[in-house]
Write a protein that holds these residues in place. Structure first.
Motif, PDB file in Angstrom:
ATOM      1  N   LYS A  17       0.834  -1.205   0.000  1.00 38.41           N
ATOM      2  CA  LYS A  17       0.000   0.000   0.000  1.00 38.41           C
ATOM      3  C   LYS A  17       0.870   1.257   0.000  1.00 38.41           C
ATOM      4  CE  LYS A  17      -0.916   0.787   4.957  1.00 38.41           C
ATOM      5  NZ  LYS A  17      -0.786   2.232   5.121  1.00 38.41           N
ATOM      6  N   LYS A  20       2.899   0.728  -3.979  1.00 40.56           N
ATOM      7  CA  LYS A  20       1.918   0.651  -5.079  1.00 40.56           C
ATOM      8  C   LYS A  20       2.618   0.528  -6.430  1.00 40.56           C
ATOM      9  CE  LYS A  20      -1.775   3.306  -2.709  1.00 40.56           C
ATOM     10  NZ  LYS A  20      -3.088   2.743  -2.946  1.00 40.56           N
ATOM     11  N   SER A  39      -3.959  -3.269   0.366  1.00 40.34           N
ATOM     12  CA  SER A  39      -5.027  -2.684   1.183  1.00 40.34           C
ATOM     13  C   SER A  39      -6.302  -2.408   0.398  1.00 40.34           C
ATOM     14  CB  SER A  39      -4.535  -1.392   1.842  1.00 40.34           C
ATOM     15  OG  SER A  39      -4.278  -0.412   0.868  1.00 40.34           O
ATOM     16  N   THR A  40      -6.276  -2.618  -0.922  1.00 44.64           N
ATOM     17  CA  THR A  40      -7.495  -2.459  -1.730  1.00 44.64           C
ATOM     18  C   THR A  40      -7.513  -3.548  -2.801  1.00 44.64           C
ATOM     19  OG1 THR A  40      -6.500  -1.058  -3.450  1.00 44.64           O
ATOM     20  CG2 THR A  40      -7.388   0.086  -1.525  1.00 44.64           C
ATOM     21  N   GLU A  43      -5.424  -2.528  -5.777  1.00 55.31           N
ATOM     22  CA  GLU A  43      -4.008  -2.913  -5.662  1.00 55.31           C
ATOM     23  C   GLU A  43      -3.827  -4.393  -5.978  1.00 55.31           C
ATOM     24  OE1 GLU A  43      -2.642  -1.909  -1.707  1.00 55.31           O
ATOM     25  OE2 GLU A  43      -3.174   0.187  -1.971  1.00 55.31           O
ATOM     26  N   ALA A  58      -5.397  -7.228   3.223  1.00 54.32           N
ATOM     27  CA  ALA A  58      -5.396  -7.114   4.683  1.00 54.32           C
ATOM     28  C   ALA A  58      -6.354  -6.054   5.215  1.00 54.32           C
ATOM     29  CB  ALA A  58      -3.969  -6.854   5.157  1.00 54.32           C
ATOM     30  N   VAL A  59      -7.521  -5.953   4.596  1.00 53.60           N
ATOM     31  CA  VAL A  59      -8.604  -5.086   5.082  1.00 53.60           C
ATOM     32  C   VAL A  59      -9.859  -5.955   5.092  1.00 53.60           C
ATOM     33  CG1 VAL A  59     -10.067  -3.099   4.490  1.00 53.60           C
ATOM     34  CG2 VAL A  59      -7.580  -2.914   4.257  1.00 53.60           C
ATOM     35  N   SER A  60     -10.706  -5.786   6.136  1.00 57.26           N
ATOM     36  CA  SER A  60     -11.885  -6.650   6.283  1.00 57.26           C
ATOM     37  C   SER A  60     -12.677  -6.767   4.989  1.00 57.26           C
ATOM     38  CB  SER A  60     -12.820  -6.091   7.355  1.00 57.26           C
ATOM     39  OG  SER A  60     -12.224  -6.199   8.609  1.00 57.26           O
ATOM     40  N   VAL A  62     -15.963  -7.738   2.633  1.00 54.23           N
ATOM     41  CA  VAL A  62     -17.422  -7.696   2.740  1.00 54.23           C
ATOM     42  C   VAL A  62     -18.037  -8.423   1.548  1.00 54.23           C
ATOM     43  CG1 VAL A  62     -17.601  -5.587   4.105  1.00 54.23           C
ATOM     44  CG2 VAL A  62     -17.470  -5.426   1.613  1.00 54.23           C
ATOM     45  N   LYS A  65     -17.951  -7.269  -2.183  1.00 50.03           N
ATOM     46  CA  LYS A  65     -16.711  -7.291  -2.969  1.00 50.03           C
ATOM     47  C   LYS A  65     -16.342  -8.695  -3.447  1.00 50.03           C
ATOM     48  CE  LYS A  65     -14.923  -3.237  -0.471  1.00 50.03           C
ATOM     49  NZ  LYS A  65     -14.010  -2.743   0.573  1.00 50.03           N
ATOM     50  N   MET A 318       0.748   8.288   2.689  1.00 53.29           N
ATOM     51  CA  MET A 318      -0.271   9.285   2.376  1.00 53.29           C
ATOM     52  C   MET A 318       0.190  10.254   1.291  1.00 53.29           C
ATOM     53  SD  MET A 318      -3.006   8.655   3.887  1.00 53.29           S
ATOM     54  CE  MET A 318      -3.759  10.186   3.360  1.00 53.29           C
ATOM     55  N   ALA A 321       0.328   8.160  -2.195  1.00 52.10           N
ATOM     56  CA  ALA A 321      -0.848   7.409  -2.650  1.00 52.10           C
ATOM     57  C   ALA A 321      -1.553   7.991  -3.873  1.00 52.10           C
ATOM     58  CB  ALA A 321      -1.828   7.201  -1.503  1.00 52.10           C
ATOM     59  N   PRO A 322      -1.816   9.296  -3.956  1.00 53.84           N
ATOM     60  CA  PRO A 322      -2.576   9.761  -5.119  1.00 53.84           C
ATOM     61  C   PRO A 322      -1.778   9.838  -6.431  1.00 53.84           C
ATOM     62  CG  PRO A 322      -2.754  11.283  -3.236  1.00 53.84           C
ATOM     63  CD  PRO A 322      -1.612  10.368  -2.984  1.00 53.84           C
ATOM     64  N   TYR A 323      -0.463   9.744  -6.377  1.00 57.65           N
ATOM     65  CA  TYR A 323       0.348   9.861  -7.608  1.00 57.65           C
ATOM     66  C   TYR A 323       0.273   8.571  -8.412  1.00 57.65           C
ATOM     67  CZ  TYR A 323       2.575  14.010  -5.570  1.00 57.65           C
ATOM     68  OH  TYR A 323       2.821  15.245  -5.021  1.00 57.65           O
ATOM     69  N   TRP A 344      -9.552   2.592  -6.009  1.00 56.21           N
ATOM     70  CA  TRP A 344     -10.063   1.437  -5.277  1.00 56.21           C
ATOM     71  C   TRP A 344     -10.545   0.336  -6.209  1.00 56.21           C
ATOM     72  CZ3 TRP A 344     -10.629   6.449  -3.920  1.00 56.21           C
ATOM     73  CH2 TRP A 344     -10.077   6.803  -2.687  1.00 56.21           C
TER      74      TRP A 344
ATOM     75  N   ILE B 239     -17.253  -2.010   6.995  1.00 55.24           N
ATOM     76  CA  ILE B 239     -16.435  -3.227   6.909  1.00 55.24           C
ATOM     77  C   ILE B 239     -16.183  -3.845   8.276  1.00 55.24           C
ATOM     78  CG2 ILE B 239     -15.286  -2.590   4.734  1.00 55.24           C
ATOM     79  CD1 ILE B 239     -12.807  -1.847   6.462  1.00 55.24           C
ATOM     80  N   LEU B 255      -7.528   8.576   2.384  1.00 55.57           N
ATOM     81  CA  LEU B 255      -7.457   8.824   0.942  1.00 55.57           C
ATOM     82  C   LEU B 255      -8.824   9.134   0.366  1.00 55.57           C
ATOM     83  CD1 LEU B 255      -4.928   6.084  -0.204  1.00 55.57           C
ATOM     84  CD2 LEU B 255      -4.511   8.515   0.184  1.00 55.57           C
ATOM     85  N   GLN B 286      -5.142   5.127   6.320  1.00 60.68           N
ATOM     86  CA  GLN B 286      -5.095   5.180   4.856  1.00 60.68           C
ATOM     87  C   GLN B 286      -6.404   4.698   4.221  1.00 60.68           C
ATOM     88  OE1 GLN B 286      -1.432   3.884   3.100  1.00 60.68           O
ATOM     89  NE2 GLN B 286      -2.310   3.575   1.081  1.00 60.68           N
ATOM     90  N   GLU B 287      -6.835   3.484   4.559  1.00 61.44           N
ATOM     91  CA  GLU B 287      -8.041   2.925   3.922  1.00 61.44           C
ATOM     92  C   GLU B 287      -9.161   2.623   4.927  1.00 61.44           C
ATOM     93  OE1 GLU B 287      -8.283   3.094   0.834  1.00 61.44           O
ATOM     94  OE2 GLU B 287      -6.266   2.984  -0.012  1.00 61.44           O
ATOM     95  N   HIS B 288      -8.988   2.976   6.177  1.00 63.04           N
ATOM     96  CA  HIS B 288     -10.000   2.728   7.215  1.00 63.04           C
ATOM     97  C   HIS B 288     -10.516   4.061   7.748  1.00 63.04           C
ATOM     98  CE1 HIS B 288      -7.690  -1.086   7.534  1.00 63.04           C
ATOM     99  NE2 HIS B 288      -8.781  -1.631   8.016  1.00 63.04           N
ATOM    100  N   ILE B 305     -22.555  -5.026   8.609  1.00 70.24           N
ATOM    101  CA  ILE B 305     -21.326  -5.110   7.812  1.00 70.24           C
ATOM    102  C   ILE B 305     -21.715  -5.393   6.365  1.00 70.24           C
ATOM    103  CG2 ILE B 305     -19.186  -6.424   7.462  1.00 70.24           C
ATOM    104  CD1 ILE B 305     -19.073  -6.775  10.498  1.00 70.24           C
ATOM    105  N   GLY B 306     -21.164  -4.644   5.457  1.00 75.15           N
ATOM    106  CA  GLY B 306     -21.507  -4.774   4.040  1.00 75.15           C
ATOM    107  C   GLY B 306     -22.474  -3.703   3.581  1.00 75.15           C
TER     108      GLY B 306
END
Lengths: 344, 344
Positions: A17, A20, A39-40, A43, A58-60, A62, A65, A318, A321-323, A344, B239, B255, B286-288, B305-306
């Motif tokens: 993350k 990238k 993280s997305t 990615e 590594a993000v919860s 749902v 997705k 941070m 990230a947007p570049y 995302w 999430i 972000l 960052q993503e949370h 959730i979701g």
């Protein structure tokens, strides 16, 4: 980092993350097993297309997705999902069975950051693990935690305490599962600070640092690197001299640098000039940055309007990230341009 | 805003750094003369390609950007530049003469925000104006100021004071130039708060508000709109349920929402849920994003959730800037997708 973790006997699954970038990922993985962390799902797609086939998201996860994740799984990606909720993973299991795809799944443990994840003693833990194990579409991968509180550290012993919180939380949770006959192949922890300073990896199989690839001023404050290690800078132009205030105006503001301050930072800085650590970005508007000298008066003649200054980022994740690309500089020449995942 | 400024007898040159969208610019300009304001040359190119030919680039110009600006001028764009520095504008004049292109140029005045611009009494003012007038490649457009301190207001009378600071600063500067025989065709001021509440536009020809097109929570705090006026939301997914802390986790973090807090905000909020003003984003990684109920306990069953929640942005310019498109929603259906300018 690769060498350190090899010596400690844990796998490095670098978190992408921050970088990238496929080129950076190849560098980070060259002496390791090749697994990465993201993280997305954007990615995940970006790195899968670049040849990375073992990816932990590594993000919860749902249910909304699952279709997007299934496309990657179907194309041959080993995409590990993360959960801390029984109902959610049950729904994802049913969807995955229907879609005929397979996912490894980890359970998130809260090791002190208090953002997400289950307490190691939470009674839901075994139920979730059993649900994963029972589904024909899922495999139980193991336990994952991120001791985000390491970033609040003001000393190396603070960082080591956070690392030990990470370790203990997953080892405790893994033991509880073992008592119920559930084997936990992966115990995954870490961040750049905890991976840099941990002294005890007993019971840990994997670490997921990311920022170490570049470093930033926050990592300098945390004693995880020194300023000369910082590998990414933001090139910006001096667009004004505010002589009454003793300030330089630059065309890198909140969008170009981010508004991220280090949690432990004593100064409110958004970055600092490469060639003078006392010239710091003290304020950011959308497209304007205000640079002031911390102790002395700004030498305006050294920074004429139109001159380009390079800014060390406070928090590289941070800032970068947007570049959508970064330029690789060697001997003051642009050697290559590396594309980056965004969105995302 | 269009109607209000017409009544006040000033031109609206809407600032497009907030919207960054051609469709929004057409809506904002439909009953006006068609001039717009931008904050980057990337925005200038984007809007010129969309048919806007009268563009003020309201950030200090530097010689390194003259070639880029010249391409637009040569293609038929009336691109007005901004300066507050004699040496700089002299260099730009020489470059422009060589390149055979023409630019209108405004001088930036500091009306109290203390970021950039000359004090109205600065002796450099007349020298810069004369340098512009003397160059065959430049025309003197007038004076421009932005009373950024309006954003620190805690009452409407504070905003009106900032508006009066803007007005007085350019009127004073214009009079000083008139005394030396330099005519000042444009006197340009404004932001959404000052354009909304100014009572006196005597001596002012133009205002440049931008945020009013969407509104945000900071504008609600400033009493420039009410919550139901806010036209852009960030759709995000719940999430996680952090039940011990009473918090929802969402997949919109630093972000997706930005880290911008209102200067005058009493609460540290990064946004709030559309359907409950007490559910606020109190922390972003960052993503949370971490959502907490301000007064009561979070009703987790209302936000499974979701589920998708819509977040009202705290500062729309910063939140929207990195997105390269926005979806237009009517009756809960996506009616169209509007592209946006990004980058520099």
């Amino acid at each position: 980092m690769g060498t350190r973790l090899s010596k400690l006997g844990v796998r490095l699954r670098p978190h992408m993350k921050t970088a990238k970038s496929a080129e950076v990922a190849h560098l980070a993985c060259h002496d390791h097993f090749g697994g990465i962390t993201v993280s997305t799902l954007a990615e995940a797609s970006f790195f899968f297309e670049a040849g990375f086939k073992d990816i932990a998201y590594a993000v919860s996860m749902v249910p909304g997705k699952t279709h997007q994740a299934a496309r990657l799984a179907r194309a041959g990606c080993r995409l590990a999902l993360l959960t801390d909720d029984l109902t959610t993973i049950y729904k994802i299991a049913k969807q995955s069975e229907k879609l005929g795809v397979h996912f490894p799944v980890s359970i998130e443990i809260n090791s002190g950051g208090d953002r997400g994840g289950l307490h190691p003693m939470d009674p839901q833990l075994a139920k979730i693990a059993a649900t994963i194990t029972r589904s024909s579409a899922l495999t139980f991968e193991g336990l994952l935690t991120h001791g985000g509180h390491a970033y609040n550290s003001t000393s190396i012993s603070d960082i080591r305490r956070a690392a030990e919180d990470e370790r203990k939380s997953v080892v405790t949770a893994a033991r509880r599962l073992a008592d119920r006959g559930i084997v936990c192949p992966v115990t995954s922890v870490g961040s750049t600070p905890t991976a840099t300073y941990t002294q005890n990896t007993s019971g840990i199989t994997e670490m997921r640092p990311g920022v170490y690839m570049f470093g930033d001023l926050a990592q300098v404050d945390l004693q995880c690197c020194v300023t000369s290690d910082i590998a990414v800078t933001v090139a910006s132009t001096v667009i004004g001299h505010n002589k009454p205030a003793g300030q330089l105006l630059i065309d890198a503001g909140a969008l170009a640098l981010s508004q991220d301050l280090s949690p432990q930072s004593v100064q409110n800085t958004y970055g600092r000039l490469v060639d003078d650590e006392n010239l710091q970005v003290i304020k950011v508007n959308q497209e304007h940055g205000t640079v002031a000298h911390l102790n002395d008066s700004t030498q305006f003649e050294k920074y004429p309007i139109g001159s380009v200054v390079r800014i060390l980022p406070n928090h590289i994740c941070m800032t970068a990230a947007p570049y959508n690309r970064m330029y690789v500089i060697e001997n003051n020449t642009i050697e290559s341009m590396w594309n980056r995942a965004t969105g995302w």
